[in-house]
Design a protein around this motif. Structure first.
Motif, PDB file in Angstrom:
ATOM      1  N   ALA A 118       0.845  -1.191   0.000  1.00 10.89           N
ATOM      2  CA  ALA A 118       0.000   0.000   0.000  1.00 10.89           C
ATOM      3  C   ALA A 118       0.883   1.245   0.000  1.00 10.89           C
ATOM      4  O   ALA A 118       1.609   1.506   0.961  1.00 10.89           O
ATOM      5  CB  ALA A 118      -0.902  -0.001   1.225  1.00 10.89           C
ATOM      6  N   ILE A 119       0.834   2.005  -1.097  1.00 16.72           N
ATOM      7  CA  ILE A 119       1.555   3.272  -1.222  1.00 16.72           C
ATOM      8  C   ILE A 119       0.530   4.384  -1.039  1.00 16.72           C
ATOM      9  O   ILE A 119      -0.449   4.468  -1.792  1.00 16.72           O
ATOM     10  CB  ILE A 119       2.252   3.396  -2.589  1.00 16.72           C
ATOM     11  CG1 ILE A 119       3.108   2.154  -2.870  1.00 16.72           C
ATOM     12  CG2 ILE A 119       3.076   4.675  -2.646  1.00 16.72           C
ATOM     13  CD1 ILE A 119       4.236   1.935  -1.908  1.00 16.72           C
ATOM     14  N   MET A 120       0.738   5.243  -0.038  1.00 16.84           N
ATOM     15  CA  MET A 120      -0.314   6.175   0.368  1.00 16.84           C
ATOM     16  C   MET A 120       0.238   7.580   0.510  1.00 16.84           C
ATOM     17  O   MET A 120       1.425   7.780   0.772  1.00 16.84           O
ATOM     18  CB  MET A 120      -0.897   5.732   1.713  1.00 16.84           C
ATOM     19  CG  MET A 120      -1.337   4.280   1.749  1.00 16.84           C
ATOM     20  SD  MET A 120      -1.879   3.753   3.393  1.00 16.84           S
ATOM     21  CE  MET A 120      -0.297   3.611   4.238  1.00 16.84           C
ATOM     22  N   GLY A 121      -0.659   8.559   0.364  1.00 21.09           N
ATOM     23  CA  GLY A 121      -0.257   9.930   0.615  1.00 21.09           C
ATOM     24  C   GLY A 121      -1.355  10.909   0.276  1.00 21.09           C
ATOM     25  O   GLY A 121      -2.333  10.582  -0.396  1.00 21.09           O
ATOM     26  N   ASP A 122      -1.151  12.141   0.746  1.00 19.69           N
ATOM     27  CA  ASP A 122      -2.152  13.184   0.519  1.00 19.69           C
ATOM     28  C   ASP A 122      -1.510  14.550   0.274  1.00 19.69           C
ATOM     29  O   ASP A 122      -2.117  15.575   0.532  1.00 19.69           O
ATOM     30  CB  ASP A 122      -3.106  13.277   1.711  1.00 19.69           C
ATOM     31  CG  ASP A 122      -2.390  13.594   3.020  1.00 19.69           C
ATOM     32  OD1 ASP A 122      -1.156  13.427   3.087  1.00 19.69           O
ATOM     33  OD2 ASP A 122      -3.058  14.012   3.984  1.00 19.69           O
ATOM     34  N   GLY A 123      -0.283  14.567  -0.245  1.00 19.52           N
ATOM     35  CA  GLY A 123       0.360  15.857  -0.470  1.00 19.52           C
ATOM     36  C   GLY A 123       0.762  16.518   0.830  1.00 19.52           C
ATOM     37  O   GLY A 123       0.911  15.883   1.868  1.00 19.52           O
ATOM     38  N   SER A 124       0.927  17.827   0.786  1.00 15.41           N
ATOM     39  CA  SER A 124       1.334  18.582   1.969  1.00 15.41           C
ATOM     40  C   SER A 124       0.732  19.977   1.881  1.00 15.41           C
ATOM     41  O   SER A 124       0.112  20.348   0.873  1.00 15.41           O
ATOM     42  CB  SER A 124       2.867  18.684   2.034  1.00 15.41           C
ATOM     43  OG  SER A 124       3.345  19.538   1.003  1.00 15.41           O
ATOM     44  N   LEU A 125       0.922  20.766   2.923  1.00 18.03           N
ATOM     45  CA  LEU A 125       0.433  22.143   2.880  1.00 18.03           C
ATOM     46  C   LEU A 125       1.136  22.951   1.798  1.00 18.03           C
ATOM     47  O   LEU A 125       0.628  23.979   1.367  1.00 18.03           O
ATOM     48  CB  LEU A 125       0.607  22.816   4.249  1.00 18.03           C
ATOM     49  CG  LEU A 125      -0.278  22.266   5.372  1.00 18.03           C
ATOM     50  CD1 LEU A 125      -0.115  23.105   6.635  1.00 18.03           C
ATOM     51  CD2 LEU A 125      -1.743  22.205   4.951  1.00 18.03           C
ATOM     52  N   TRP A 126       2.310  22.504   1.366  1.00 19.50           N
ATOM     53  CA  TRP A 126       3.002  23.205   0.274  1.00 19.50           C
ATOM     54  C   TRP A 126       2.206  23.087  -1.031  1.00 19.50           C
ATOM     55  O   TRP A 126       2.149  24.011  -1.826  1.00 19.50           O
ATOM     56  CB  TRP A 126       4.399  22.635   0.093  1.00 19.50           C
ATOM     57  CG  TRP A 126       5.204  23.352  -0.957  1.00 19.50           C
ATOM     58  CD1 TRP A 126       5.176  23.162  -2.306  1.00 19.50           C
ATOM     59  CD2 TRP A 126       6.155  24.405  -0.739  1.00 19.50           C
ATOM     60  NE1 TRP A 126       6.037  24.010  -2.943  1.00 19.50           N
ATOM     61  CE2 TRP A 126       6.657  24.786  -2.000  1.00 19.50           C
ATOM     62  CE3 TRP A 126       6.635  25.036   0.409  1.00 19.50           C
ATOM     63  CZ2 TRP A 126       7.611  25.783  -2.153  1.00 19.50           C
ATOM     64  CZ3 TRP A 126       7.587  26.027   0.266  1.00 19.50           C
ATOM     65  CH2 TRP A 126       8.063  26.401  -1.005  1.00 19.50           C
ATOM     66  N   THR A 127       1.582  21.932  -1.248  1.00 22.26           N
ATOM     67  CA  THR A 127       0.878  21.696  -2.506  1.00 22.26           C
ATOM     68  C   THR A 127      -0.607  22.019  -2.427  1.00 22.26           C
ATOM     69  O   THR A 127      -1.266  22.111  -3.465  1.00 22.26           O
ATOM     70  CB  THR A 127       1.041  20.225  -2.937  1.00 22.26           C
ATOM     71  OG1 THR A 127       0.527  19.374  -1.897  1.00 22.26           O
ATOM     72  CG2 THR A 127       2.502  19.884  -3.174  1.00 22.26           C
ATOM     73  N   HIS A 128      -1.154  22.195  -1.232  1.00 22.71           N
ATOM     74  CA  HIS A 128      -2.586  22.458  -1.090  1.00 22.71           C
ATOM     75  C   HIS A 128      -2.894  23.889  -1.528  1.00 22.71           C
ATOM     76  O   HIS A 128      -2.222  24.837  -1.114  1.00 22.71           O
ATOM     77  CB  HIS A 128      -3.022  22.241   0.354  1.00 22.71           C
ATOM     78  CG  HIS A 128      -4.490  22.407   0.560  1.00 22.71           C
ATOM     79  ND1 HIS A 128      -5.423  21.608  -0.056  1.00 22.71           N
ATOM     80  CD2 HIS A 128      -5.194  23.305   1.304  1.00 22.71           C
ATOM     81  CE1 HIS A 128      -6.634  21.986   0.298  1.00 22.71           C
ATOM     82  NE2 HIS A 128      -6.526  23.010   1.119  1.00 22.71           N
ATOM     83  N   GLN A 129      -3.921  24.040  -2.359  1.00 23.47           N
ATOM     84  CA  GLN A 129      -4.222  25.349  -2.945  1.00 23.47           C
ATOM     85  C   GLN A 129      -5.440  25.994  -2.289  1.00 23.47           C
ATOM     86  O   GLN A 129      -6.530  26.046  -2.844  1.00 23.47           O
ATOM     87  CB  GLN A 129      -4.444  25.198  -4.453  1.00 23.47           C
ATOM     88  CG  GLN A 129      -3.213  24.774  -5.222  1.00 23.47           C
ATOM     89  CD  GLN A 129      -2.097  25.805  -5.124  1.00 23.47           C
ATOM     90  OE1 GLN A 129      -2.266  26.965  -5.484  1.00 23.47           O
ATOM     91  NE2 GLN A 129      -0.948  25.367  -4.613  1.00 23.47           N
ATOM     92  N   ALA A 130      -5.257  26.470  -1.075  1.00 21.99           N
ATOM     93  CA  ALA A 130      -6.242  27.315  -0.416  1.00 21.99           C
ATOM     94  C   ALA A 130      -5.623  28.704  -0.239  1.00 21.99           C
ATOM     95  O   ALA A 130      -4.404  28.870  -0.336  1.00 21.99           O
ATOM     96  CB  ALA A 130      -6.642  26.730   0.939  1.00 21.99           C
ATOM     97  N   GLU A 131      -6.443  29.694   0.028  1.00 24.80           N
ATOM     98  CA  GLU A 131      -5.922  31.058   0.155  1.00 24.80           C
ATOM     99  C   GLU A 131      -4.850  31.154   1.234  1.00 24.80           C
ATOM    100  O   GLU A 131      -3.796  31.770   1.045  1.00 24.80           O
ATOM    101  CB  GLU A 131      -7.074  32.026   0.463  1.00 24.80           C
ATOM    102  CG  GLU A 131      -6.648  33.492   0.529  1.00 24.80           C
ATOM    103  CD  GLU A 131      -7.816  34.424   0.785  1.00 24.80           C
ATOM    104  OE1 GLU A 131      -7.556  35.579   1.179  1.00 24.80           O
ATOM    105  OE2 GLU A 131      -8.978  34.001   0.595  1.00 24.80           O
ATOM    106  N   THR A 133      -2.968  28.651   2.514  1.00 20.40           N
ATOM    107  CA  THR A 133      -1.754  27.877   2.246  1.00 20.40           C
ATOM    108  C   THR A 133      -0.892  28.561   1.184  1.00 20.40           C
ATOM    109  O   THR A 133       0.334  28.507   1.247  1.00 20.40           O
ATOM    110  CB  THR A 133      -2.103  26.448   1.791  1.00 20.40           C
ATOM    111  OG1 THR A 133      -2.939  26.494   0.641  1.00 20.40           O
ATOM    112  CG2 THR A 133      -2.784  25.676   2.895  1.00 20.40           C
ATOM    113  N   VAL A 134      -1.527  29.213   0.207  1.00 16.66           N
ATOM    114  CA  VAL A 134      -0.767  29.956  -0.805  1.00 16.66           C
ATOM    115  C   VAL A 134      -0.023  31.119  -0.147  1.00 16.66           C
ATOM    116  O   VAL A 134       1.157  31.381  -0.446  1.00 16.66           O
ATOM    117  CB  VAL A 134      -1.704  30.456  -1.922  1.00 16.66           C
ATOM    118  CG1 VAL A 134      -0.968  31.415  -2.858  1.00 16.66           C
ATOM    119  CG2 VAL A 134      -2.269  29.276  -2.704  1.00 16.66           C
TER     120      VAL A 134
END
Length: 247
Positions: A118-131, A133-134
């Motif tokens: 099982a290879i799992m993940g959900d990105g990070s706050l660096w990649t999340h595109q909310a106002e 986090t940007v």
């Protein structure tokens, strides 16, 4: 995610979970309630300090289950028991740092015939595109430059291949993707703690980390007057098995 992985262990009386890039043991901790008393967990990570934390966290929750930590690169894992077989191999948010073909070859050597990787993940706050986090990413870049930092000295580069490509060329070429939407809530304080643990905003990268955290907290409070910030994302799980293995 826990329910998805637990279904892969149904009917195994004494399952072995092999967690690669285990860090502080978050996958193991999450899985414990779904594991039978005779389970054994092997946690593999290069960072001995994080593995010590993992054992501290796991200890009170293990019950009759057992756990062993291995401070070495994932591809170097070699069980001491001659008949060792892992029933489930997990890797969460760490596969991109590894020698992926070598890790999958190791998994082929130690995994049971029915085992799932099982290879799992959900990105990070660096990649999340909310106002918010940007804006936070912009603040980090104002201190460290536009390139995303990674490792001990370098910068992050996107993998040249998809994980599916690595898996399809391994023994575990029967792949199923599962996407699990989630909403995560943060406080400004929890975000600062999270940033200290990342490769792109850890304290030693900053000339004045105290000043950065002051400005980061001010920025986050501007975006969260109620001191709550929301992250809407998708947790992706790739379940890979050998062709012909029972589902």
């Amino acid at each position: 995610m826990v329910q998805l992985l637990a279904r892969e262990l149904a009917g195994v009386a004494a399952p072995r979970l092999l967690d690669l890039g285990a860090g502080t043991g978050q996958v193991a901790l999450s899985m414990l309630p779904a594991l039978p008393p005779a389970s054994h967990l092997d946690l593999v990570d290069q960072d001995e300090g994080m593995l010590r934390t993992a054992l501290d966290e796991l200890g009170p929750e293990l019950g009759k289950r057992t756990a062993t930590v291995h401070a070495l690169p994932a591809e170097k894992f070699a069980p001491a028991q001659p008949r060792y077989q892992a029933d489930l191999v997990t890797c969460c948010r760490a596969f991109h740092w590894m020698d992926r073909p070598a890790v999958l070859a190791m998994a082929d050597r130690v995994a049971a015939p029915h085992a799932v990787v099982a290879i799992m993940g959900d990105g990070s706050l660096w990649t999340h595109q909310a106002e918010w986090t940007v804006a936070l990413q912009g603040l980090i870049q104002s201190h460290l430059g536009t390139d995303r930092r990674a490792g001990t000295t370098g910068t992050y580069r996107e993998p040249g291949r998809r994980y599916e490509d690595d898996l399809s060329e391994s023994a575990f070429s029967d792949i199923a993707e599962h996407r699990i939407p989630f909403t995560r809530t943060w406080s400004p304080r929890s975000i600062l703690g999270y940033l200290r643990s990342t490769s792109f905003a850890r304290p030693d990268l900053f000339a004045d980390h105290t000043a950065f955290e002051y400005h980061a907290q001010e920025l986050l409070l501007q975006h969260a007057p109620d001191r709550v910030l929301h992250e809407d994302g998708v947790f992706t799980v790739l379940l890979a098995r050998r062709p012909g293995a029972a589902r």
